[in-house]
Design an enzyme around this catalytic site. Structure first.
Site, PDB file in Angstrom:
ATOM      1  N   LYS A   1      10.706 117.284  38.048  1.00 52.17           N
ATOM      2  CA  LYS A   1      10.195 117.330  39.582  1.00 52.17           C
ATOM      3  C   LYS A   1       9.767 118.338  40.190  1.00 52.17           C
ATOM      4  O   LYS A   1       9.996 119.621  39.648  1.00 52.17           O
ATOM      5  CB  LYS A   1      11.660 116.864  40.260  1.00 52.17           C
ATOM      6  CG  LYS A   1      11.337 116.254  41.577  1.00 52.17           C
ATOM      7  CD  LYS A   1      11.075 114.506  41.292  1.00 52.17           C
ATOM      8  CE  LYS A   1      10.931 113.654  42.534  1.00 52.17           C
ATOM      9  NZ  LYS A   1      10.957 112.365  41.795  1.00 52.17           N
TER      10      LYS A   1
HETATM   11  N1  GLU Z   1       8.169 109.882  41.957  1.00 44.41           N
HETATM   12  C1  GLU Z   1       8.565 108.627  41.258  1.00 44.41           C
HETATM   13  C2  GLU Z   1       9.939 108.614  40.848  1.00 44.41           C
HETATM   14  O1  GLU Z   1      11.017 109.249  41.461  1.00 44.41           O
HETATM   15  C3  GLU Z   1       7.509 108.568  40.122  1.00 44.41           C
HETATM   16  C4  GLU Z   1       7.535 109.547  38.915  1.00 44.41           C
HETATM   17  C5  GLU Z   1       6.481 109.264  37.935  1.00 44.41           C
HETATM   18  O2  GLU Z   1       5.947 108.489  37.991  1.00 44.41           O
HETATM   19  O3  GLU Z   1       6.432 110.440  37.116  1.00 44.41           O
HETATM   20  O4  GLU Z   1      10.443 107.943  39.883  1.00 44.41           O
END
Ligand code: GLU
Length: 416
Positions: free
Chosen positions: A106
């Site tokens: 993240k």
């Molecule tokens: N931000 C989204 C999540 O928390 C998508 C993450 C992604 O597609 O890499 O799942």
């Protein structure tokens, strides 16, 4: 958020509960309690008035034993290292739950994009991408949209990274515009996946979609599409909220009309066919399905006792604190945890990455069908664990996700 624990400590507590069932070797368990790699960067941005602001940016790669690290980038004033680490751990378990070949990551920048111009956001994105250039890439770590980032931000990230390389690298981010190698269906993927898990939960609980009452907390991309798909399937969306307030109509809201109103008024409040409520008032309305789709910690000890729902489907990442979770459990609420319920986004991100690497694109039906297959299987696997081990759905999902990561860690062994 609970008063006594940070967000990451809460995630470690959930891991600890899961490990009571997994009984991992100590060395592996300890490995999974710390992030593999964190990068903290200072991001200088020239503002429109000529001054330079410095923003702090983060990228945490929690684990990548199963494949490249994967996860979104958020722009929000509350972004900090603890939060990003917690969300990176959740991404790791999430990719395990839906069994796609990614680790978890993240990232984010502590900034308030709502008061920045488009040019300022572009310059912030480009410099942040440059700073992350050390660790991101289609083979190593693939960012995607998250809170307050969208396909335009992904386009700037892709362009900046490609300029650094000297050739186009569409696979470095997912959630891109279609014209740059984005995938059909990615925009509503989190919501479609969430609806699949809700439909499976209804089957399991012997409930019907016709006339099902639903409230949605947060009317961003995930909340809007979830409301819209459920409405098209016959459910009645009786309440929605955003950061400014809530609206309620027991006869059901017309979701497209609410979206059109929000586009003009910048809030759902004031919609002509509904009554205005505060967000806290909306929580007390009795419903069949409650979908929190905004930020983490939205449902906590201060409001959980007022919630009257049969199913709670987490559109956001960890909108329910650990303490509130206990109350929901005691009240018999069937929980669809975020690492299962909102995994549709990263599943279609996986499809986008595969399509980019192969330079071969799929049609929307193929994408929808593959997403439904993966989400249905993941729901069933989590439910099987919950029933077999007599645990709640969050613990069961964590057991499944962590087990897949641990299996990879154990099988790879320790280097050197
Ligand atoms: N931000 C989204 C999540 O928390 C998508 C993450 C992604 O597609 O890499 O799942």
């Amino acid at each position: 958020m609970s008063s006594s624990q940070t967000f990451f400590q809460e995630i470690l507590s959930t891991l600890e509960i899961a490990n009571r069932h997994l009984k991992l070797p100590t060395a592996v368990y300890e490995r999974l309690r710390v992030p593999r790699r964190s990068l903290i960067v200072s991001v200088p941005v020239q503002m429109d008035d000529g001054s330079v602001n410095y923003y702090t940016g983060y990228r945490v790669q929690y684990d990548f034993a199963r494949g490249p690290a994967k996860g979104g980038i958020r722009y929000h004033p509350k972004v900090n290292h603890d939060e990003i680490t917690a969300l990176a751990a959740l991404m790791t378990w999430k990719c395990g739950v839906v069994d796609i070949p990614f680790g978890g990551a993240k990232g984010g920048v502590a900034c308030d994009p709502t008061i920045m111009s488009k040019g300022e956001i572009e310059r912030l994105t480009r410099r942040f991408t440059y700073e992350l250039g050390l660790i991101i890439g289609p083979e190593s770590d693939i960012p995607a949209p998250d809170v307050y980032t969208d396909e335009q931000v992904m386009a700037w990230m892709m362009d900046t990274y490609s300029m650094m390389k000297g050739y186009s690298v569409p696979g470095v981010v997912t959630g891109k515009p279609i014209c740059l190698g984005g995938s059909l269906g990615r925009n509503k993927a989190t919501s479609s996946g969430l609806v699949t898990t809700v439909l499976e939960a209804l089957k399991h609980l012997g409930m019907r979609i016709d006339g099902l009452t639903v409230t949605v907390l947060g009317f961003g991309k995930v909340g809007f599409h979830a409301a819209k798909i459920l409405q098209d399937l016959g459910a009645k969306i009786i309440g929605v909220s955003d950061s400014k307030g809530a609206i309620y109509n027991p006869q059901g809201l017309d979701i497209d009309a609410v979206a059109a109103h929000k586009a003009k008024a910048d809030t759902v409040q004031g919609f002509k066919d509904a009554e205005n409520l505060t967000n806290e008032e909306l929580l007390t309305i009795e419903v069949d399905v409650l979908i929190p789709a905004a930020l983490e910690g939205q449902i906590n000890l201060t409001n959980v006792n007022r919630i009257k729902t049969k199913i709670l489907a987490e559109g956001a990442n960890n909108p329910v604190t650990l303490e509130a979770d206990e109350v929901l459990k005691a009240n018999g609420v069937f929980l669809l945890p975020g690492i299962l319920a909102n995994a549709g986004g990263v599943v279609v991100s996986y499809f986008e990455w595969v399509q980019d690497l192969q330079r071969f694109f799929w049609n929307e039906n193929e994408i929808d069908a593959r997403l439904t297959t993966i989400m249905t299987k993941a729901f069933k696997e989590v439910l099987d664990i919950a029933q077999e081990k007599k645990v709640d759905m969050r613990t069961a999902a964590t057991v499944l996700g962590v087990k897949r990561v641990a299996d990879a860690v154990i099988t790879r062994g320790l280097y050197p």
